[in-house]
Design a protein around this motif. Structure first.
Motif, mmCIF file in Angstrom:
data_model
loop_
_atom_site.group_PDB
_atom_site.id
_atom_site.type_symbol
_atom_site.label_atom_id
_atom_site.label_comp_id
_atom_site.label_asym_id
_atom_site.label_seq_id
_atom_site.Cartn_x
_atom_site.Cartn_y
_atom_site.Cartn_z
ATOM 1 N N LEU A 162 0.840 -1.198 0.000
ATOM 2 C CA LEU A 162 0.000 0.000 0.000
ATOM 3 C C LEU A 162 0.877 1.249 0.000
ATOM 4 O O LEU A 162 1.891 1.316 0.682
ATOM 5 N N GLY A 163 0.463 2.202 -0.771
ATOM 6 C CA GLY A 163 1.225 3.445 -0.845
ATOM 7 C C GLY A 163 2.169 3.508 -2.017
ATOM 8 O O GLY A 163 2.692 4.565 -2.341
ATOM 9 N N THR A 164 2.406 2.373 -2.678
ATOM 10 C CA THR A 164 3.257 2.379 -3.865
ATOM 11 C C THR A 164 2.394 2.641 -5.090
ATOM 12 O O THR A 164 1.169 2.605 -5.040
ATOM 13 N N SER A 165 3.054 2.887 -6.217
ATOM 14 C CA SER A 165 2.327 3.157 -7.458
ATOM 15 C C SER A 165 1.572 1.935 -7.954
ATOM 16 O O SER A 165 0.675 2.056 -8.795
ATOM 17 N N PHE A 166 1.911 0.747 -7.442
ATOM 18 C CA PHE A 166 1.248 -0.468 -7.894
ATOM 19 C C PHE A 166 0.141 -0.913 -6.939
ATOM 20 O O PHE A 166 -0.335 -2.038 -7.009
ATOM 21 N N SER A 167 -0.279 -0.031 -6.028
ATOM 22 C CA SER A 167 -1.333 -0.413 -5.089
ATOM 23 C C SER A 167 -2.720 -0.236 -5.690
ATOM 24 O O SER A 167 -3.707 -0.728 -5.150
ATOM 25 N N GLY A 168 -2.829 0.485 -6.833
ATOM 26 C CA GLY A 168 -4.108 0.633 -7.505
ATOM 27 C C GLY A 168 -4.517 -0.648 -8.210
ATOM 28 O O GLY A 168 -3.683 -1.484 -8.558
ATOM 29 N N THR A 169 -5.825 -0.801 -8.442
ATOM 30 C CA THR A 169 -6.350 -2.047 -9.011
ATOM 31 C C THR A 169 -5.789 -2.334 -10.399
ATOM 32 O O THR A 169 -5.333 -3.446 -10.677
ATOM 33 N N PHE A 170 -5.794 -1.339 -11.292
ATOM 34 C CA PHE A 170 -5.341 -1.559 -12.658
ATOM 35 C C PHE A 170 -3.842 -1.877 -12.688
ATOM 36 O O PHE A 170 -3.406 -2.834 -13.332
ATOM 37 N N ALA A 171 -3.044 -1.050 -12.002
ATOM 38 C CA ALA A 171 -1.600 -1.263 -11.988
ATOM 39 C C ALA A 171 -1.249 -2.601 -11.348
ATOM 40 O O ALA A 171 -0.366 -3.327 -11.817
ATOM 41 N N ARG A 172 -1.969 -2.941 -10.277
ATOM 42 C CA ARG A 172 -1.712 -4.226 -9.607
ATOM 43 C C ARG A 172 -2.011 -5.391 -10.558
ATOM 44 O O ARG A 172 -1.266 -6.362 -10.625
ATOM 45 N N GLY A 173 -3.120 -5.260 -11.302
ATOM 46 C CA GLY A 173 -3.473 -6.317 -12.253
ATOM 47 C C GLY A 173 -2.425 -6.485 -13.336
ATOM 48 O O GLY A 173 -2.056 -7.612 -13.706
ATOM 49 N N CYS A 174 -1.900 -5.363 -13.871
ATOM 50 C CA CYS A 174 -0.852 -5.426 -14.894
ATOM 51 C C CYS A 174 0.414 -6.070 -14.340
ATOM 52 O O CYS A 174 1.064 -6.881 -15.014
ATOM 53 N N TRP A 175 0.755 -5.695 -13.085
ATOM 54 C CA TRP A 175 1.980 -6.233 -12.487
ATOM 55 C C TRP A 175 1.865 -7.725 -12.224
ATOM 56 O O TRP A 175 2.805 -8.484 -12.474
ATOM 57 N N PHE A 176 0.702 -8.151 -11.724
ATOM 58 C CA PHE A 176 0.477 -9.581 -11.514
ATOM 59 C C PHE A 176 0.556 -10.332 -12.845
ATOM 60 O O PHE A 176 1.156 -11.416 -12.928
ATOM 61 N N THR A 177 -0.038 -9.765 -13.892
ATOM 62 C CA THR A 177 -0.018 -10.415 -15.203
ATOM 63 C C THR A 177 1.404 -10.572 -15.713
ATOM 64 O O THR A 177 1.785 -11.629 -16.230
ATOM 65 N N LEU A 178 2.209 -9.518 -15.569
ATOM 66 C CA LEU A 178 3.594 -9.562 -16.021
ATOM 67 C C LEU A 178 4.372 -10.662 -15.306
ATOM 68 O O LEU A 178 5.067 -11.475 -15.937
ATOM 69 N N TYR A 179 4.265 -10.705 -13.987
ATOM 70 C CA TYR A 179 5.046 -11.684 -13.225
ATOM 71 C C TYR A 179 4.509 -13.100 -13.397
ATOM 72 O O TYR A 179 5.283 -14.071 -13.420
ATOM 73 N N LEU A 180 3.186 -13.238 -13.517
ATOM 74 C CA LEU A 180 2.624 -14.568 -13.743
ATOM 75 C C LEU A 180 3.029 -15.096 -15.116
ATOM 76 O O LEU A 180 3.285 -16.293 -15.280
ATOM 77 N N ALA A 181 3.100 -14.201 -16.110
ATOM 78 C CA ALA A 181 3.542 -14.621 -17.445
ATOM 79 C C ALA A 181 4.986 -15.103 -17.398
ATOM 80 O O ALA A 181 5.336 -16.128 -18.001
ATOM 81 N N ALA A 182 5.841 -14.368 -16.681
ATOM 82 C CA ALA A 182 7.243 -14.772 -16.561
ATOM 83 C C ALA A 182 7.362 -16.108 -15.828
ATOM 84 O O ALA A 182 8.098 -17.008 -16.258
ATOM 85 N N ALA A 183 6.626 -16.254 -14.717
ATOM 86 C CA ALA A 183 6.674 -17.508 -13.963
ATOM 87 C C ALA A 183 6.119 -18.666 -14.790
ATOM 88 O O ALA A 183 6.660 -19.779 -14.769
ATOM 89 N N GLY A 184 5.029 -18.402 -15.539
ATOM 90 C CA GLY A 184 4.438 -19.446 -16.372
ATOM 91 C C GLY A 184 5.383 -19.898 -17.474
ATOM 92 O O GLY A 184 5.466 -21.092 -17.784
ATOM 93 N N ALA A 185 6.123 -18.949 -18.075
ATOM 94 C CA ALA A 185 7.081 -19.303 -19.122
ATOM 95 C C ALA A 185 8.186 -20.194 -18.567
ATOM 96 O O ALA A 185 8.585 -21.185 -19.196
ATOM 97 N N VAL A 186 8.704 -19.849 -17.385
ATOM 98 C CA VAL A 186 9.749 -20.670 -16.763
ATOM 99 C C VAL A 186 9.222 -22.058 -16.443
ATOM 100 O O VAL A 186 9.869 -23.078 -16.720
ATOM 101 N N LEU A 187 8.031 -22.123 -15.839
ATOM 102 C CA LEU A 187 7.451 -23.419 -15.471
ATOM 103 C C LEU A 187 7.241 -24.297 -16.701
ATOM 104 O O LEU A 187 7.559 -25.491 -16.685
#
Length: 425
Positions: A162-187
C-alpha cells in the motif's frame, strides 16, 4: 525495456503525491528506480525462460547477452533505489540513514523479506561480474543464479505494498499479469517441457569414441527423437546422470545429422565437465534440454555459402556442410586448428566433400608460426573469389570469430550475411 520505462514513468506521474523539496525529489527518484528494477526483473526471467521463438529466431547467445546486460542495469537500479529511498527519507525525517533503515525494516513487515531478496540479487550480481565469474566454478554460479527466483518472490510483496504506485487495481493487475507470465514461461519451458520430453525419449549413451587429443564423440540413443525436430547447427543442454556430471548442464552442438534413433555430439576437453565425458559408460542416462540455437539453414539468404570453423567449433558447421542444399562448388568450408591432430572429424569432412562436390580447406597453424593469417580480407578473397555473394557461417573461439568477422567485412561481405553463435558459458 524502454517501453516498460516509459510506462513506469507515466504510472508514477499519475499516482505520486506532490513532490516538495530535495527530500521529496530523492524519494520520488528512488520510487522510479525501484519500479523500473521490478520491471527489468520480470524481463530477466523471461529472457532466460528459453522461449523457443527467442532461442530459434534470435539465438541463445544473443538472448544470454541481453540477459546479462539487463542484469547489470537491474543491479544498478536496485542500488539507486535503496540509496535514494533511505537518503531521501532520512532528510525528510531528520534521522540518520542507518538508524532509519533499521527502523523501517523492522517496522514494515514487507520490508524484511524485500531486504533479504535485494541482498540475494546483489550477491548474484557480484558473482556474475566478469572478474569474479571467471574465478567461480560454473556449478556454484549456476546454483547461486537459481536463488534469483527466491529473491523475486521475497521482493514481490514490497512492490505491491500500500502506498506504492502499484497499489491501484489496474496497476496491480498489470503487475500480476507480467510476473505470472514470466513464472508461467519458466514453469512451462524449463520444467514441464524438459520433464515430458525426457520421459518420452529416454536418452542413453550408446558409445564414446576418441576423435583426437582431448576430443571425443558421444553417440546418444533414444526413441522417437525425430519428434524433437533438431536442425543441423543446433545444440542441446546435456546433463549426464552419473557421478561428477549430474549437477552440470552444458551446451554441446550436434556434430552429425540427427536420426530418429540417435544424436551425436563431439566435445573437446576444456574443463572438468568436458574432460569427464571421455569416461562415460554405455547405458548412462542422459537428461537433455533443447534443441536451441539459430545457427541453422533458416538464416541462409544466398545460394552460395562459406563455412568458417575453428577448433571444436566444427561441430555445428559439420552438420551444415553435410545437409545444406547446394550445387556443386557453391558450398565451401575453411577449417582452422592449431595442429593436424586437432582437425577432428577431418575424415568425415573429406568424405562429404567427395560425395557432394563441395570445397574443403583445412589449415593447421598457430598465430606464433609467423605465417599470414588465413582470415584477412585478402586471404579470404583469394580462397573464395566471389566472397561478397556468399552467406557466411562462423563458429569457433572468440579470437578467431573476431578476426574472421573483420576480414569478411573488409572483403565486402554485408553484416546481415554473416551468421554466428557463441556457446561460451
Amino acid at each position: 525495456m524502454w517501453t516498460g520505462l516509459v510506462a513506469v514513468l507515466i504510472l508514477w506521474w499519475f499516482t505520486s503525491h506532490a513532490v516538495v523539496g530535495l527530500a521529496g525529489w530523492m524519494i520520488g527518484a528512488g520510487d522510479i528506480f525501484g519500479m523500473v528494477a521490478g520491471y527489468t526483473c520480470a524481463l530477466l526471467v523471461l529472457l532466460m525462460a528459453r522461449i523457443p521463438y527467442l532461442e530459434h529466431m534470435v539465438g541463445s547467445d544473443r538472448v544470454a547477452r541481453w540477459h546479462a546486460r539487463a542484469g547489470r542495469y537491474t543491479i544498478l537500479l536496485l542500488v539507486f533505489h535503496i540509496v535514494f529511498e533511505f537518503w531521501g527519507s532520512a532528510l525528510e525525517r531528520g534521522t540518520p540513514v542507518l538508524s532509519l533503515a533499521w527502523q523501517m525494516t523492522t517496522q514494515f513487515p514487507y520490508l524484511l523479506p524485500a531486504a533479504i531478496g535485494g541482498a540475494l540479487l546483489l550477491v548474484v550480481g557480484l558473482v556474475s561480474a566478469g572478474l569474479v565469474r571467471r574465478r567461480v566454478p560454473y556449478e556454484l554460479w549456476y546454483f547461486l543464479h537459481l536463488t534469483t527466483y527466491l529473491a523475486l518472490f521475497l521482493t514481490f510483496g514490497h512492490q505491491l505494498a500500500l502506498g506504492t504506485s502499484f497499489s491501484g487495481t489496474f496497476a496491480r493487475g498489470c503487475w500480476f499479469t507480467l510476473y505470472l507470465a514470466a513464472a508461467g514461461a519458466v514453469l512451462h519451458y524449463r520444467v514441464l517441457t524438459p520433464v515430458r520430453r525426457n520421459l518420452r525419449h529416454r536418452l542413453r549413451v550408446e558409445s564414446v569414441t576418441a576423435e583426437g587429443p582431448g576430443t571425443c564423440s558421444v553417440v546418444l540413443q533414444g526413441s522417437r527423437l525425430d519428434e524433437l525436430a533438431p536442425q543441423p547447427g543446433q545444440f542441446f543442454r546435456w546433463r549426464f546422470l552419473t557421478k561428477g556430471l549430474r549437477l552440470s548442464s552444458n551446451p554441446y552442438s550436434l556434430s552429425g545429422a540427427p536420426t530418429p534413433g540417435s544424436l551425436r555430439i563431439t566435445v573437446k576437453r576444456s574443463g572438468n565437465h568436458s574432460a569427464r565425458l571421455a569416461g562415460l559408460k554405455p547405458g548412462t542416462r542422459v537428461w537433455a534440454e533443447g534443441p536451441y540455437g539459430a545457427l541453422t539453414a533458416a538464416r541462409r539468404q544466398r545460394a552460395k555459402v562459406l563455412l568458417i570453423a575453428g577448433g571444436v567449433g566444427i561441430t555445428p558447421l559439420r552438420t551444415l556442410f553435410e545437409t545444406l542444399p547446394a550445387a556443386s562448388g557453391d558450398l565451401t568450408m575453411i577449417y582452422l586448428a592449431r595442429s593436424e591432430a586437432d582437425l577432428v572429424l577431418r575424415h568425415e569432412l573429406e568424405a562429404i566433400t567427395l560425395r557432394r562436390g563441395h570445397r574443403l580447406r583445412c589449415v593447421a597453424d598457430t598465430p606464433a608460426s609467423g605465417r599470414p593469417s588465413p582470415l584477412t580480407a585478402a586471404a579470404l578473397r583469394a580462397e573464395v573469389a566471389d566472397l561478397p555473394e556468399h552467406d557466411v557461417y562462423l563458429c569457433g573461439p572468440p579470437g578467431m570469430m573476431s578476426a574472421a568477422w573483420d576480414g569478411l567485412r573488409k572483403a565486402g561481405v554485408p553484416a546481415r550475411n554473416i551468421h554466428h553463435e557463441s556457446f561460451t558459458l
